[in-house]
Design a protein around this motif. Structure first.
Motif, mmCIF file in Angstrom:
data_model
loop_
_atom_site.group_PDB
_atom_site.id
_atom_site.type_symbol
_atom_site.label_atom_id
_atom_site.label_comp_id
_atom_site.label_asym_id
_atom_site.label_seq_id
_atom_site.Cartn_x
_atom_site.Cartn_y
_atom_site.Cartn_z
ATOM 1 N N ARG A 384 1.088 -1.277 -0.019
ATOM 2 C CA ARG A 384 0.643 -0.053 -0.425
ATOM 3 C C ARG A 384 0.373 1.092 0.424
ATOM 4 O O ARG A 384 1.097 1.916 1.315
ATOM 5 C CB ARG A 384 -1.150 0.290 1.042
ATOM 6 C CG ARG A 384 -2.117 -1.394 1.270
ATOM 7 C CD ARG A 384 -2.976 -0.993 2.682
ATOM 8 N NE ARG A 384 -2.698 -1.668 4.025
ATOM 9 C CZ ARG A 384 -1.721 -2.925 4.382
ATOM 10 N NH1 ARG A 384 -2.606 -3.574 3.495
ATOM 11 N NH2 ARG A 384 -1.439 -2.018 5.339
ATOM 12 N N LEU A 385 1.166 1.515 -1.298
ATOM 13 C CA LEU A 385 2.196 2.472 -1.012
ATOM 14 C C LEU A 385 1.877 3.869 -1.623
ATOM 15 O O LEU A 385 1.144 3.805 -2.848
ATOM 16 C CB LEU A 385 3.226 2.056 -2.583
ATOM 17 C CG LEU A 385 4.294 1.201 -2.431
ATOM 18 C CD1 LEU A 385 5.050 0.723 -2.460
ATOM 19 C CD2 LEU A 385 5.058 1.279 -0.877
ATOM 20 N N ASN A 386 2.064 5.167 -1.661
ATOM 21 C CA ASN A 386 1.670 6.550 -1.714
ATOM 22 C C ASN A 386 2.730 7.027 -1.943
ATOM 23 O O ASN A 386 3.606 7.468 -0.990
ATOM 24 C CB ASN A 386 0.508 6.860 -0.951
ATOM 25 C CG ASN A 386 0.729 7.436 0.042
ATOM 26 O OD1 ASN A 386 1.775 8.200 0.559
ATOM 27 N ND2 ASN A 386 0.109 6.962 1.558
ATOM 28 N N GLU A 387 2.606 8.655 -2.640
ATOM 29 C CA GLU A 387 3.894 9.464 -3.051
ATOM 30 C C GLU A 387 4.666 10.589 -2.286
ATOM 31 O O GLU A 387 5.445 10.233 -1.197
ATOM 32 C CB GLU A 387 3.559 10.434 -4.138
ATOM 33 C CG GLU A 387 2.828 9.896 -5.300
ATOM 34 C CD GLU A 387 2.722 9.964 -6.574
ATOM 35 O OE1 GLU A 387 3.314 11.960 -6.179
ATOM 36 O OE2 GLU A 387 3.193 10.476 -8.042
ATOM 37 N N ARG A 388 2.706 10.030 -1.121
ATOM 38 C CA ARG A 388 2.994 10.925 0.422
ATOM 39 C C ARG A 388 4.180 10.334 1.027
ATOM 40 O O ARG A 388 4.538 10.748 2.584
ATOM 41 C CB ARG A 388 1.959 11.709 0.856
ATOM 42 C CG ARG A 388 1.431 12.536 0.106
ATOM 43 C CD ARG A 388 -0.141 12.767 0.929
ATOM 44 N NE ARG A 388 -0.833 13.528 0.120
ATOM 45 C CZ ARG A 388 -2.062 14.203 0.073
ATOM 46 N NH1 ARG A 388 -2.923 13.595 1.764
ATOM 47 N NH2 ARG A 388 -1.984 14.906 -0.150
ATOM 48 N N GLN A 389 4.160 9.187 1.230
ATOM 49 C CA GLN A 389 5.650 8.358 2.097
ATOM 50 C C GLN A 389 6.721 8.349 1.679
ATOM 51 O O GLN A 389 7.461 8.709 2.836
ATOM 52 C CB GLN A 389 5.236 6.650 1.877
ATOM 53 C CG GLN A 389 3.078 6.533 2.321
ATOM 54 C CD GLN A 389 3.598 5.204 1.870
ATOM 55 O OE1 GLN A 389 4.363 4.596 0.990
ATOM 56 N NE2 GLN A 389 2.401 4.557 1.962
#
Length: 396
Positions: A384-389
């Motif tokens: 569960r990846l997103n750019e904000r990480q």
């Protein structure tokens, strides 16, 4: 050791000794470090159903976590409006929202733990050390209110009436105090009993490598742990594992704890100031007072002589704010902590090492960072990846 002097938190709980690892083993997740970040990471992965092992080179919660302030705040040492200036509005909000939710998660966990973790919601008062800091508080109030974070701006007369300190102030709500040492012990006890977590003390990681889709952890004594994923949560240790992280910096801070007193300030609110380094004040069990601060940028552990000098200064600073409250010192100590150049913690996968992660809660809000960071690492492991990480990445 990362601290010196007479600590208070370890005196409040008789921790059970954990076993030492004598044989090599295999698991799904290995967590390295038995402090706040490691405990929350181990709990998170074990609760999610992973065969999880936690190791520590010494005793559980015996290093910087034993000197943890126990202040839980969604507001960071770096203000929201400063974060907006540096990272942009969306990333700044994401950082603060993660902190807010991380604090709420700690509260939810504490509902499932015994009362001796001493989680108590408190109003948190950031007061202006100088009159010109009033504008800073106004800027921060506007930023927080824009995103509906619970807070209130007070004039000096209002702060005096409510808290007995005469200064402009920003009050944030939903913050809390906790006994960090007992929280770690109780959290791991629950993870062991409910989710089959395995914990080993006096088990030191020497090096690790990512190889053929797995992680090989080599320990002292020639033992190895093979795992699908590894999380390094070594706190503020200054070793070869963290040398590549450029924006970290090590500081030492001081604190003292009073003997029980007959009366305290109104609402037992938590205080901190706009000056840097800042003074902080909080209540502790049995009507004790904790005062801390006087941070210095050095990785050296302070001597007992230095601690004695600094605790006298902290005692005097408290007396200037609350002259009617007696303060007899029960414990005083100094400890190493970590900060970052940009005010953000380090959370993410190690560059060039697949399935190897780090959770380093550098900054004055380390417990809250560890709370949301451990969930973030679980998201990364499960895709569960997103750019904000990326704002917390290790090589930023």
């Amino acid at each position: 050791m990362l601290h010196n002097g007479k600590l208070f938190w370890p005196e409040t709980y008789q921790a059970t000794r954990c076993q030492t690892l004598h044989d090599s083993l295999d698991c799904e997740v290995i967590v390295i470090g038995g402090g706040m970040s490691g405990a929350l990471s181990a709990y998170t992965f074990a609760e999610a159903g992973y065969r999880t092992v936690l190791i520590d080179r010494g005793r559980i919660a015996a290093e910087s976590s034993a000197a943890n302030t126990g202040l839980l705040q969604y507001m960071s040492d770096k203000s929201l409006h400063e974060c907006i200036d540096d990272f942009g509005e969306q990333s700044a909000y994401y950082f603060y929202r993660q902190s807010y939710e991380g604090l709420a998660r700690i509260e939810a966990l504490c509902r499932e733990l015994p009362d001796d973790v001493q989680f108590i919601k408190r109003e948190s008062v950031l007061y202006a050390s100088r009159k010109r800091d009033a504008q800073f508080l106004k800027d921060e109030y506007r930023a927080l209110r824009k995103f509906a974070f619970p807070c209130q701006l007070l004039k000096p007369s209002e702060t005096k009436s409510r808290y007995h300190i005469e200064a402009d102030a920003l009050v944030t709500y939903e913050d809390a105090e906790i006994n960090p040492y007992i929280f770690i012990q109780r959290l791991l006890e629950k993870a062991i009993a409910d989710f089959s977590l395995t914990v080993y003390e006096e088990t030191e990681l020497k090096n690790w490598e990512s190889k053929k889709g797995r992680v090989i952890c080599r320990l002292s004594g020639g033992k190895t742990i093979h795992a699908d994923h590894a999380v390094y949560a070594g706190g503020y240790a200054d070793n070869h594992f963290v040398k590549f992280i450029k924006k970290r910096k090590l500081v030492r801070s001081y604190a003292l704890v009073s003997h029980p007193v007959d009366h305290l300030w109104p609402k037992r609110a938590m205080f901190w100031e706009t000056a840097r380094p800042y003074l902080y004040i909080r209540h502790a069990q049995s009507n004790r007072i904790i005062v801390g601060g006087l941070d210095e940028q050095t990785k050296r552990i302070p001597s007992k002589r230095k601690i004695k000098k600094k605790t006298r200064q902290l005692q005097q600073a408290f007396a200037e704010l609350f002259p009617d409250i007696p303060f007899d010192i029960e414990a005083g100590y100094g400890a190493r902590f970590g900060e970052t150049q940009d005010g953000l913690p380090f959370i993410g996968e190690v560059p060039g090492m697949r399935h190897c992660y780090m959770l380093l809660g550098y900054g004055g809000n380390g417990t809250v960072y560890s709370s949301f960071g451990s969930k973030m690492l679980l998201d990364m492991v499960e895709g569960r990846l997103n750019e904000r990480q990326q704002i917390f990445r290790l090589d930023r």
